[in-house]
Structure formats: structure tokens, C-alpha cells
Design an enzyme around this catalytic site. Structure first.
Site, short mmCIF file in Angstrom:
data_model
loop_
_atom_site.label_atom_id
_atom_site.label_comp_id
_atom_site.label_asym_id
_atom_site.label_seq_id
_atom_site.Cartn_x
_atom_site.Cartn_y
_atom_site.Cartn_z
CB SER A 34 -4.05 13.35 -14.14
OG SER A 34 -5.22 13.64 -14.89
CE LYS A 63 -2.95 11.12 -10.30
NZ LYS A 63 -1.97 10.03 -10.07
CG ASP A 84 -1.76 1.22 1.37
OD1 ASP A 84 -1.51 2.20 0.64
OD2 ASP A 84 -2.69 1.20 2.20
CE1 TYR A 126 -6.51 10.98 -9.77
CE2 TYR A 126 -7.29 12.45 -11.51
CZ TYR A 126 -6.51 11.39 -11.11
OH TYR A 126 -5.71 10.74 -12.01
N1 LIG Z 1 -7.58 6.07 -16.21
C1 LIG Z 1 -7.60 7.38 -16.30
O1 LIG Z 1 -8.54 8.00 -16.81
C2 LIG Z 1 -6.41 8.16 -15.77
C3 LIG Z 1 -6.13 9.44 -16.32
C4 LIG Z 1 -5.04 10.15 -15.85
C5 LIG Z 1 -4.24 9.61 -14.86
N2 LIG Z 1 -4.53 8.38 -14.33
C6 LIG Z 1 -3.64 7.85 -13.29
O2 LIG Z 1 -3.03 6.69 -13.76
C7 LIG Z 1 -2.62 5.87 -12.66
C8 LIG Z 1 -3.02 4.44 -12.92
O3 LIG Z 1 -4.42 4.35 -12.96
P1 LIG Z 1 -5.20 3.37 -13.96
O4 LIG Z 1 -5.97 4.24 -14.87
O5 LIG Z 1 -4.27 2.39 -14.53
O6 LIG Z 1 -6.25 2.73 -12.93
P2 LIG Z 1 -6.41 1.22 -12.38
O7 LIG Z 1 -7.42 1.31 -11.29
O8 LIG Z 1 -6.67 0.31 -13.51
O9 LIG Z 1 -4.98 0.86 -11.77
C9 LIG Z 1 -4.52 1.42 -10.56
C10 LIG Z 1 -3.83 0.34 -9.74
O10 LIG Z 1 -3.30 0.96 -8.55
C11 LIG Z 1 -3.55 0.12 -7.45
N3 LIG Z 1 -3.61 0.92 -6.23
C12 LIG Z 1 -4.55 1.80 -5.86
N4 LIG Z 1 -4.25 2.32 -4.65
C13 LIG Z 1 -3.09 1.74 -4.25
C14 LIG Z 1 -2.27 1.85 -3.11
N5 LIG Z 1 -2.61 2.66 -2.09
N6 LIG Z 1 -1.14 1.12 -3.04
C15 LIG Z 1 -0.80 0.28 -4.06
N7 LIG Z 1 -1.54 0.12 -5.16
C16 LIG Z 1 -2.66 0.85 -5.26
C17 LIG Z 1 -4.89 -0.56 -7.76
O11 LIG Z 1 -5.03 -1.78 -7.02
C18 LIG Z 1 -4.78 -0.78 -9.25
O12 LIG Z 1 -4.22 -2.03 -9.56
C19 LIG Z 1 -3.25 6.51 -11.42
O13 LIG Z 1 -2.26 7.25 -10.74
C20 LIG Z 1 -4.31 7.42 -11.99
O14 LIG Z 1 -4.59 8.50 -11.14
C21 LIG Z 1 -5.59 7.64 -14.78
#
Ligand SMILES: NC(=O)c1ccc[n+]([C@@H]2O[C@H](COP(=O)([O-])OP(=O)(O)OC[C@H]3O[C@@H](n4cnc5c(N)ncnc54)[C@H](O)[C@@H]3O)[C@@H](O)[C@H]2O)c1
Length: 253
Positions: free
Chosen positions: A142, A159, A62, A155
Site C-alpha cells: 500500500s 504493509k 485463510d 495497517y
Molecule cells: N482498497 C484500498 O483502498 C487498498 C489500498 C491499498 C492497498 N490495498 C490492499 O489491497 C489488497 C486487496 O484489497 P481490496 O482493496 O481488493 O479489498 P477487498 O476486501 O475487496 O478484497 C480482499 C479479499 O481478501 C480476502 N481475504 C481477507 N482476509 C483473508 C485471509 N485471511 N485469507 C484469505 N483471503 C482473505 C477477502 O475475503 C476479500 O475477498 C489488500 O492487501 C489491501 O490491504 C487496498
């Protein structure tokens, strides 16, 4: 291969962007620590990498917990022999809601993972990289950090903090040959969207609305983020630090 002999940790590697980043690092020769809170998904990614002949190990962490993050960095050192690349990618959004409706606990929770998680990763990785003579950190921020939209204000603020941390730390650690960069993706249909919307699938109307704001006419795919992260982590980017690279099909223009 581009990352032969390199050791990388990718947080949040059990799903979405992190899964694509970890998988591609392994395909390009790196040994990868797949770190995630979700053990089942993390182990699934490690098995998939192993089936392709790559080297990966799972570490349950975590990222908001100091003890976990320190142990994660130690695991790369004891399991693979060091650490060259850290991708601080784990993160999530609170449910889409007006800022004044967001419960205080949700605000604390999103900052704990998205900001404290990046701080802890850097805090424990930098001394190891310093002792090794260099390294690379890439943070997943982001596009909402630079062009925020309503409903995800807290959120987006997390970022924004990640971008400032990235640029500040880049200057602090440059003398140790450590580079620090970030990527700014736009919306993607990963687990992230399920948490943010509370829905299993993005409604067509919302997808259409999002796509119309993106000049290249589609949402982000995990492979887009993986390609950008691997470039920033590679030697081809040896003169790039403090860069916050949009991966957004032109949405931020
Ligand atoms: N998907 C979007 O629209 C988007 C856009 C911009 C930025 N992001 C960023 O991209 C990154 C990845 O997100 P994603 O889109 O792949 O989502 P996702 O939910 O598919 O993957 C995120 C992963 O992080 C893990 N996670 C969450 N909290 C955690 C913690 N405290 N410790 C360890 N692991 C943890 C989850 O279990 C999951 O496997 C994030 O930082 C998110 O903010 C996502």
C-alpha cells in the site's frame, strides 16, 4: 497471449483488486487458482472466468494459516501442474482509529493476514518455483507503507513489513531466477473500505478529501492494480526485482 501456459495463484481473489488480477490473468492465458477465505465470492469469480472461456479453480484458504497456505500451493501443483506466479494480495485494514485505541487483538489479526500471510505464501511457493527453475511473486502492499496517514497506523506498518520482505526476499531468491516485486495502491472503493470505515459506501466528503490528495484526481480502480501486477509478473519485467511500484495517481510524490 502474455501468460499462455503459466499457472498463477491469486490470494484474496474473491473481490476487489484480487478479482481483477485473477480475471485479467485468465484473459491473458494463465490458469488461475482463485484463493479466498470467502467461498461464495471465490466461486463467483471462478464461474465468471469460466464463462469467458478461461481456466480457473477455487481454493478456500485463510492465508494466515500455515496448513491452508501449504494446501493452496499443493492445489496449484496437483490441479494445474505447477506454479509460476504467486500474487499475495489478500489483506484488510482494521477499523480506522488512533493507534492507542486499537485493540491488541485487532493488531494481531491484521498482522496475521497481511504479514504472516505473505510470509507463508513465499515460504511454500519458493521451493516449488526453485524446483521449476524460476517464478514470480507479486505482493500487494500500500502507498500507506511509504507515506502513512493517521487512523491506519498499524495497517500501514503491516504493509511496511511487506515492502521490506519483498526487497529482502528479492535478493535471497534472485539466484534461483525468482523475482519478487510489490505494488503500492492508493485508496479504492473495494470491500477493503467497507471493513476500514464500517460503512457500506464511502461518504462523499471522505471520497472528496481522498481525491484531493491524488494528483491524477481519482481513486484507484481494480484494473489499475491488475495492469501493474500483470506487468510485473510478465517477461517484459524480467530485469525487475525488489521493485515497489506505486499505483497511486501521484499521491506519493
Ligand atoms: N482498497 C484500498 O483502498 C487498498 C489500498 C491499498 C492497498 N490495498 C490492499 O489491497 C489488497 C486487496 O484489497 P481490496 O482493496 O481488493 O479489498 P477487498 O476486501 O475487496 O478484497 C480482499 C479479499 O481478501 C480476502 N481475504 C481477507 N482476509 C483473508 C485471509 N485471511 N485469507 C484469505 N483471503 C482473505 C477477502 O475475503 C476479500 O475477498 C489488500 O492487501 C489491501 O490491504 C487496498
Amino acid at each position: 497471449m502474455r501468460f499462455d501456459g503459466k499457472i498463477a495463484i491469486v490470494t484474496g481473489a474473491g473481490s476487489g483488486f484480487g478479482e481483477a488480477i485473477a480475471t485479467r490473468f485468465a484473459r491473458e492465458g494463465a490458469r488461475v487458482v482463485v484463493a479466498d477465505l470467502n467461498e461464495e465470492n471465490g466461486r463467483r469469480v471462478v464461474s465468471a472466468i469460466a464463462r469467458e472461456g478461461g481456466a480457473a479453480r477455487f481454493f478456500r484458504a485463510d492465508v494466515s494459516r500455515s496448513v491452508d497456505v501449504k494446501a493452496m500451493i499443493d492445489d496449484a501443483v496437483s490441479g494445474f501442474g505447477g506454479l509460476d506466479i504467486l500474487v499475495n494480495n489478500a489483506g484488510f485494514s482494521h477499523r480506522i482509529t488512533a493507534l492507542w485505541e486499537l485493540p491488541e487483538e485487532e493488531y494481531e489479526r491484521v498482522f496475521a493476514t497481511n504479514v504472516r500471510g505473505v510470509y507463508l505464501g513465499c515460504k511454500y511457493a519458493v521451493p516449488v518455483m526453485k524446483a521449476r527453475g524460476g517464478g514470480v511473486i507479486v505482493n500487494t502492499a500500500s502507498i500507506g507503507a511509504v507515506a502513512p496517514r493517521p487512523g491506519v497506523t498499524a495497517y500501514n506498518a503491516t504493509k511496511g513489513a511487506v515492502l521490506t520482505l519483498t526487497r529482502g526476499l528479492a535478493v535471497e531468491v534472485a539466484p534461483f531466477r525468482i523475482r519478487v516485486n510489490a505494488v503500492n495502491p492508493v485508496a479504492a472503493e473495494t470491500g477493503f473500505m467497507k471493513t476500514a470505515t464500517g460503512l457500506d459506501k464511502l461518504p462523499d466528503e471522505l471520497r472528496k478529501q481522498l481525491v484531493t490528495t491524488i494528483p491524477l484526481g481519482r481513486l484507484t480502480e481494480p484494473r489499475d492494480v491488475a495492469a501493474a501486477v500483470l506487468f510485473l509478473a510478465s517477461d517484459e519485467a524480467e530485469f525487475l526485482t525488489g521493485v515497489c511500484l506505486p499505483v497511486d495517481g501521484g499521491r506519493s510524490i
